[in-house]
Write an enzyme that holds these catalytic residues in place. Structure first.
Site, PDB file in Angstrom:
ATOM      1  N   ARG A 108      15.535   6.179  23.245  1.00 44.22           N
ATOM      2  CA  ARG A 108      16.984   6.408  23.262  1.00 44.22           C
ATOM      3  C   ARG A 108      17.330   7.888  23.108  1.00 44.22           C
ATOM      4  O   ARG A 108      18.366   8.343  23.583  1.00 44.22           O
ATOM      5  CB  ARG A 108      17.662   5.541  22.198  1.00 44.22           C
ATOM      6  CG  ARG A 108      17.577   4.047  22.527  1.00 44.22           C
ATOM      7  CD  ARG A 108      18.145   3.184  21.417  1.00 44.22           C
ATOM      8  NE  ARG A 108      17.586   3.493  20.122  1.00 44.22           N
ATOM      9  CZ  ARG A 108      16.534   2.879  19.574  1.00 44.22           C
ATOM     10  NH1 ARG A 108      15.929   1.909  20.233  1.00 44.22           N
ATOM     11  NH2 ARG A 108      16.103   3.219  18.377  1.00 44.22           N
ATOM     12  N   GLU A 159       9.692   2.590   9.431  1.00 48.14           N
ATOM     13  CA  GLU A 159      10.088   1.692   8.345  1.00 48.14           C
ATOM     14  C   GLU A 159       9.384   0.351   8.485  1.00 48.14           C
ATOM     15  O   GLU A 159       9.355  -0.444   7.553  1.00 48.14           O
ATOM     16  CB  GLU A 159      11.610   1.527   8.308  1.00 48.14           C
ATOM     17  CG  GLU A 159      12.209   1.047   9.614  1.00 48.14           C
ATOM     18  CD  GLU A 159      13.718   1.160   9.626  1.00 48.14           C
ATOM     19  OE1 GLU A 159      14.360   0.506   8.806  1.00 48.14           O
ATOM     20  OE2 GLU A 159      14.228   1.910  10.466  1.00 48.14           O
TER      21      GLU A 159
END
Length: 173
Positions: free
Chosen positions: A59, A96
């Site tokens: 992105r 994460e």
């Protein structure tokens, strides 16, 4: 200025349970919203000399390319492994939800060039920290980092290990 903030939706449990994903695809599909978001991201850097914008896959490519056009400069991709055809430098980093690796062409930038690093979301900061390490290995001058969205709940800004690098967010929540 078009209100674009509502065009970013939060998706629960993606890509795995417990993760709240910021989906920018509705923003990308809205021409006025995308233009306003890119204007907001470009605003802090308009008075800064920038030789290139570097964007993180995937992105960050979309946001970074549009931002490079808005700022009148070129774009350099920072990619996932095995996607670049020439000699690369690489950095591993923690996500994460796991580990990954980023690569950049070894000849993508020249020493001393002034580079703005961009990505769509600042979550834990691992991707951007690895990208900073890559760019510093190319001996460029990193003028700053810009993100579309910063997730305040993950507190990455307080753990940002580069107090010498300006970090700008167009939207924080």
């Amino acid at each position: 200025m078009h209100d674009w903030h509502h065009l970013i939706r939060e998706v629960a449990d993606f890509p795995r349970p417990g993760i709240r994903f910021s989906d920018i695809t509705p923003l990308l599909a809205d021409a006025r919203g995308l233009a306003a978001a890119i204007d907001a991201m470009a605003a802090p850097w308009r008075a800064t000399r920038i030789d290139a914008v570097a964007g993180v896959e995937s992105r960050g490519f979309i946001i970074g390319s549009a931002l490079a056009l808005s700022l009148g400069t070129g774009f350099v991709p920072i990619r996932k492994p095995g996607k670049l055809p020439a000699r690369t430098l690489h950095e591993e980093y923690a996500l994460e939800y796991g580990r990954d690796r980023l690569e950049i062409h070894a000849d993508a930038l020249s020493a001393g060039q002034r580079v703005l690093l961009v990505d769509d979301v600042l979550a834990t900061g691992g991707t951007l920290v690895a990208s900073v390490r890559l760019l510093r290995r190319l001996d460029v001058e990193l003028v700053g980092v810009g993100v579309l969205v910063e997730l305040d709940a993950l507190d990455a800004r307080t753990r940002w290990p580069h107090p010498d690098i300006t970090l700008e967010s167009a939207l924080r929540y």
